[in-house]
Design an enzyme around this catalytic site. Structure first.
Site: not given
Ligand code: 7PM
Length: 283
Positions: A223, A257
């Site tokens: 991210k 995740r």
């Protein structure tokens, strides 16, 4: 160090969350996530990617048809169904027993996905976007990953108290629909409506979040909270991703995740051996 939870899946099986880190592999089923050389279609590529992640040690496969992404154009319910349902059906037909989660905030997509063999709902709107989502979860006895995402929150208030207030609402909605607390997994939602400072303050507060009394999922993989810090592109964010996951694990988080299953799993196993000792068999 780690609180232990046994989560009952929609198919009656159980998922143990505790000292052993659980790795969730990300399966994006989107037209841009594959290059069509003519030989393979989207479905074949998705199934092969899932099987590779399972071979790499994924404990859960998270299937998303991109209904959700911050800034992305919304996808219609039908388009999302057309993307994810055939993949779930193909994985089940291929004999995959790794639990499958459906990354969608749309109740109809979650319902169909579970009927096709998914056993976990991953809702980036924490059960607060669509009232029927909690009902779908209750109907199927499905556990819910409830992520914090609140673009309208008061930016002046500390992020941690905002996240806790939001989860209090999630828990209330769940309970009134008949989804018991034991079905909930919380996720602070890295990158969703948060500043860079918010994202790192949230990561640094992992222990407080695990103290809330629910299993915790961490989704930082590749991210921008990593990329903005390191000034690098998505494909160069693995080292940063591992740093976030190992720190969160050491502070009590349960599920991670990730895109890069093998590397994250290896790092988390080394972290687990450090906290709890190596596995009995080789001690
Ligand atoms: C564009 C922007 C593409 C954002 C993909 C994303 C999470 C999630 C996503 C998470 C849970 C990504 C995100 N992120 N579900 N779905 N937690 N529970 O980077 O952090 O994968 S989509």
């Amino acid at each position: 160090m780690h609180k232990h939870y046994d989560i009952n899946l929609a198919d009656g099986r159980s998922l143990a969350l505790g000292r052993n880190p659980v790795v969730m592999g990300i399966l994006n089923v989107t037209p841009d996530s594959f290059s069509d050389g003519g030989a393979f279609n989207l479905l074949d590529v998705a199934v092969a990617h899932a099987q590779q992640m399972i071979a790499d040690g994924a404990d859960i496969i998270d299937i998303g048809g991109e209904s959700t992404r911050p800034g992305a154009a919304p996808v219609s319910t039908q388009e999302e169904l057309d993307r994810v349902i055939p993949v779930i059906e193909a994985l089940i037909a291929a004999g995959v027993t790794t639990p499958l989660s459906i990354d969608s905030y749309k109740p109809l997509v979650a319902d169909q996905a579970i009927q096709s063999g998914a056993t976990i709902i991953n809702d980036v709107h924490g059960l607060l976007r669509a009232p029927q989502m909690a009902q779908v979860a209750a109907l199927h006895n499905a556990p819910v990953i409830a992520m914090h995402w609140d673009n309208d929150r008061d930016q002046a208030k500390p992020i941690l108290s905002e996240i806790e207030r939001y989860f209090t609402r999630t828990i209330a909605v769940a309970e009134s629909a008949g989804v018991s607390r034991e079905k909930l997994i919380l996720d602070p939602g890295f990158g969703f409506g948060k500043s860079l400072g918010d994202n790192y303050a949230t990561l640094n507060a992992t222990r407080m979040l695990t103290d809330f009394g629910f299993p915790l999922l961490i989704g930082t993989s590749r991210k921008s909270m990593i990329g903005r810090l390191l000034n690098n592109t998505t494909e160069d964010r693995l080292a940063g991703t591992i740093a976030t996951n190992v720190l969160a694990y050491a502070n009590g988080a349960h599920i991670f995740r990730v895109h890069d299953v093998r590397a994250n799993r290896d790092a988390l196993r080394v972290a687990a051996a450090t906290l709890y000792g190596p596995p009995e068999e080789i001690r």
